[in-house]
Design a protein around this motif. Structure first.
Motif, PDB file in Angstrom:
ATOM      1  N   ARG A 179       0.941  -1.537   0.030  1.00 46.11           N
ATOM      2  CA  ARG A 179      -0.247   0.268  -0.011  1.00 46.11           C
ATOM      3  C   ARG A 179       0.926   1.099  -0.303  1.00 46.11           C
ATOM      4  O   ARG A 179       1.850   0.850   0.188  1.00 46.11           O
TER       5      ARG A 179
ATOM      6  N   TYR B  24       4.133   1.384   2.257  1.00 46.63           N
ATOM      7  CA  TYR B  24       4.296  -0.172   3.275  1.00 46.63           C
ATOM      8  C   TYR B  24       3.515  -0.661   3.567  1.00 46.63           C
ATOM      9  O   TYR B  24       2.986  -1.308   2.254  1.00 46.63           O
TER      10      TYR B  24
ATOM     11  N   GLN C 217       0.040  -3.770   4.081  1.00 43.98           N
ATOM     12  CA  GLN C 217      -0.328  -4.241   5.489  1.00 43.98           C
ATOM     13  C   GLN C 217      -0.514  -5.697   5.587  1.00 43.98           C
ATOM     14  O   GLN C 217      -0.808  -6.217   4.582  1.00 43.98           O
TER      15      GLN C 217
ATOM     16  N   THR D  22      -3.658  -8.661   6.636  1.00 44.10           N
ATOM     17  CA  THR D  22      -4.667  -8.529   7.018  1.00 44.10           C
ATOM     18  C   THR D  22      -4.482  -9.931   8.028  1.00 44.10           C
ATOM     19  O   THR D  22      -4.096 -11.611   7.891  1.00 44.10           O
TER      20      THR D  22
ATOM     21  N   GLY E  16      -6.201  -5.055  11.087  1.00 48.34           N
ATOM     22  CA  GLY E  16      -5.182  -5.322   9.950  1.00 48.34           C
ATOM     23  C   GLY E  16      -4.337  -4.225  10.812  1.00 48.34           C
ATOM     24  O   GLY E  16      -4.901  -3.622  11.067  1.00 48.34           O
ATOM     25  N   ARG E  17      -2.737  -4.181  10.217  1.00 57.68           N
ATOM     26  CA  ARG E  17      -2.105  -2.951  11.103  1.00 57.68           C
ATOM     27  C   ARG E  17      -0.921  -3.104   9.393  1.00 57.68           C
ATOM     28  O   ARG E  17      -0.882  -3.998   9.040  1.00 57.68           O
ATOM     29  N   ARG E  18       0.237  -1.997   9.865  1.00 52.22           N
ATOM     30  CA  ARG E  18       1.106  -2.331   8.950  1.00 52.22           C
ATOM     31  C   ARG E  18       2.424  -3.380   9.174  1.00 52.22           C
ATOM     32  O   ARG E  18       2.204  -3.269  10.434  1.00 52.22           O
TER      33      ARG E  18
END
Length: 194
Positions: free
Chosen positions: A102, A135, A137, A139, A159-161
């Protein structure tokens, strides 16, 4: 003087609580609303389905073991025990992890003088800066399956980086996200505070 100390202490507490609230991981859940979720006390692992496209970032034995350890530890802390076989399990559990590239785009306007304006305005030394950051991402999806019907009865997603660089950071990252997801299981658990 006492009033200003109390005031500054109150402001500090409000700021601290707001920061704690911002640090949470957003989790979305879906589940079969017609199903009663009784006291679930035993579980067994269900082997995840083979993906059509694998991502070596998240599809590997290290990540698999990390996620399974985190889920096992979280369920144990909830008082749920691993069953000796599928037949004796109240539910089956599995997970899915994916990662996608992303980008975030941020634009900043800086100037000396009056800004903003509509038609014409005084701008001295004005310029726009645009920053593009790429970056990954991640999930995470945890699924709860009914052993009798093999139907999905609950799903938690977060979800997070993907920012972890070392094995210990990856362990902490996975533990934190799994804990956030399973805090919502079974339905109503987080609302009741159990």
């Amino acid at each position: 003087m006492k009033l200003s100390r109390q005031y500054s202490t109150g402001v500090f507490l409000i700021l601290a609580l707001s920061l704690v609230g911002c640090s949470g991981i957003p989790v979305s859940t879906d589940y079969d609303t017609s199903r009663q979720f009784p006291q679930l006390s035993t579980y067994a692992w269900m082997v995840p389905k083979q993906k059509l496209v694998e991502d070596p970032t998240v599809d590997n034995d290290l990540m698999n073991n990390r996620v399974m350890r985190a889920v096992d530890a979280e369920l144990f802390s909830m008082g749920v025990k691993k069953a000796t076989g599928d037949a004796s399990a109240d539910f089956l559990i599995t997970y899915h992890v994916s990662a996608e590239n992303r980008q975030s785009i941020n634009s900043f306007h800086s100037s000396f003088g009056y800004y903003p304006c509509w038609q014409s305005c005084y701008r001295f030394g004005a310029h726009n800066d645009t920053y593009i950051r790429h970056y990954k991402q991640g999930t995470f999806m945890v699924d709860v399956i009914d052993p009798a019907s093999s139907e999905l009865i609950w799903r938690g997603i977060a979800g997070r980086r993907l920012t972890a660089k070392t094995p210990l950071e990856r362990d902490a990252y996975v533990n934190e996200i799994v804990s956030a997801i399973l805090a919502e299981f079974p339905p109503g658990r987080s609302a009741s505070g159990n």
